[in-house]
Design a protein around this motif. Structure first.
Motif, PDB file in Angstrom:
ATOM      1  N   VAL A  65      -0.015   0.489  14.639  1.00  0.00           N
ATOM      2  CA  VAL A  65       0.220  -1.527  14.487  1.00  0.00           C
ATOM      3  C   VAL A  65      -0.928  -1.215  13.500  1.00  0.00           C
ATOM      4  O   VAL A  65      -2.809  -0.773  13.588  1.00  0.00           O
ATOM      5  CB  VAL A  65      -0.030  -1.709  15.756  1.00  0.00           C
ATOM      6  N   ASP A  66      -1.320  -1.943  12.469  1.00  0.00           N
ATOM      7  CA  ASP A  66      -2.977  -2.292  12.013  1.00  0.00           C
ATOM      8  C   ASP A  66      -2.309  -4.148  11.247  1.00  0.00           C
ATOM      9  O   ASP A  66      -1.998  -4.351  10.812  1.00  0.00           O
ATOM     10  CB  ASP A  66      -2.480  -1.374  10.369  1.00  0.00           C
ATOM     11  N   ASP A  67      -3.363  -4.125  12.005  1.00  0.00           N
ATOM     12  CA  ASP A  67      -3.561  -5.966  12.079  1.00  0.00           C
ATOM     13  C   ASP A  67      -2.485  -6.750  12.445  1.00  0.00           C
ATOM     14  O   ASP A  67      -2.246  -7.731  11.228  1.00  0.00           O
ATOM     15  CB  ASP A  67      -4.341  -6.527  10.292  1.00  0.00           C
ATOM     16  N   GLN A  69       0.832  -6.043  12.192  1.00  0.00           N
ATOM     17  CA  GLN A  69       1.989  -5.431  10.959  1.00  0.00           C
ATOM     18  C   GLN A  69       2.491  -4.024  11.662  1.00  0.00           C
ATOM     19  O   GLN A  69       1.349  -2.513  11.341  1.00  0.00           O
ATOM     20  CB  GLN A  69       1.388  -5.063  10.028  1.00  0.00           C
ATOM     21  N   THR A  70       3.270  -3.283  11.687  1.00  0.00           N
ATOM     22  CA  THR A  70       3.713  -2.421  11.666  1.00  0.00           C
ATOM     23  C   THR A  70       4.198  -1.643  10.890  1.00  0.00           C
ATOM     24  O   THR A  70       5.368  -1.939  10.347  1.00  0.00           O
ATOM     25  CB  THR A  70       4.974  -2.743  13.576  1.00  0.00           C
ATOM     26  N   VAL A  71       4.065  -0.290  10.802  1.00  0.00           N
ATOM     27  CA  VAL A  71       3.474   0.399   9.570  1.00  0.00           C
ATOM     28  C   VAL A  71       4.727   1.231  10.144  1.00  0.00           C
ATOM     29  O   VAL A  71       4.173   2.240  11.103  1.00  0.00           O
ATOM     30  CB  VAL A  71       2.063   0.834   8.956  1.00  0.00           C
TER      31      VAL A  71
END
Length: 270
Positions: A65-67, A69-71
């Motif tokens: 999870v980055d900012d 958003q799920t990658v």
């Protein structure tokens, strides 16, 4: 002991085939969760929070999870990373043993010589002892690149993984910066107290009292008949039991390695 990895220690042109074993084991009594009413085994299921389905382990990917958003990282994505596939433990440098911070030491492994002649293994062991040096090495285990310290324990080489520098927290406590005055008398009394407790450390003198008492409690319950049949509490299913090449000319390899190292240092200096 069971071999968990096979490879070779390499320093310069010297190759030392080894087998790797875990040097420690957990002595805790294994416990699991059960239903208080009937002793039935409690099991956990992997459930998707979007569709509510129970997901098989083979259908699970990883994500970051980055900012907000799920990658999602698939198995193919992770397999494509340039992880080292070699079976070599590469010596990066030899450092004074006192420079290895004990705080960074992690999982220890025993290395057993895996060749017809253990000469190269013994030579490396004796060299580390004589020079009071620790070898810093890199290797790959379970698809992860590891940094480790190679040192001597008795007659065996021990490989102990190291935490990366950014995994060790700084001790930033304001109270440590306070100006605390210790009198000479206080220091003398404290030193006297230390002397009264002084002894040679023998780890076999110490016992895990909690695990000892837990084992006694379990045995007492078994003897008193306070048990359930495994087939009943596990839904009819019983618990399953947990269950390189030889150096042809060692002297020549050593000479060539020393010469190559000197040449490399000379070029760097130039």
């Amino acid at each position: 002991m069971r071999t968990i990895w096979k490879g070779a220690l390499t320093f310069g042109l010297v190759n030392v085939p080894v087998k790797v074993y875990s040097a420690t084991e957990d002595h805790d009594v294994p416990l699991h969760q059960v239903h208080e009413k009937d002793g039935g085994r409690i099991r956990y299921q992997r459930t998707c929070e979007v569709c509510g389905e129970t997901v098989a382990y083979s259908d699970i990917d990883r994500a970051y999870v980055d900012d907000g958003q799920t990658v999602v990282l698939t198995k193919d994505d992770l397999a494509a990373l340039p992880a080292e596939k070699s079976r070599e433990i590469d010596v990066v440098e030899f450092v004074p043993s006192e420079q290895v911070d004990p705080l960074t030491l992690d999982k220890p492994y025993y290395l057993e010589p895996d060749s017809k002649s253990p000469k190269a293994y013994v030579l490396l062991r004796k060299t580390l002892e004589q020079t009071d040096r620790t070898a810093i090495v890199r290797f790959t285990l379970r698809q992860k690149t590891r940094l480790a310290a190679l040192r001597v324990r008795g007659k065996v080489l021990v490989l102990q993984t190291l935490l990366w520098s950014d995994e060790v927290r700084e001790a930033e406590f304001p109270s440590l910066d306070e100006d605390v005055r210790i009198s000479k008398k206080e220091l003398e009394l404290s030193s006297s107290l230390v002397d009264s407790y002084s002894a040679d450390f023998d780890p076999e003198e110490f016992v895990d009292e909690y695990q000892k008492e837990l084992r006694t409690l379990i045995d007492a319950k078994i003897e008193a008949g306070e048990t359930f049949d495994v087939a009943e509490t596990f839904g009819g299913e019983a618990e399953k039991a947990a269950d390189g090449g030889e150096v042809i000319d060692l002297m020549e390899a050593l000479r060539a390695s020393v010469a190559r190292s000197k040449e490399k240092r000379s070029k760097s200096a130039g």
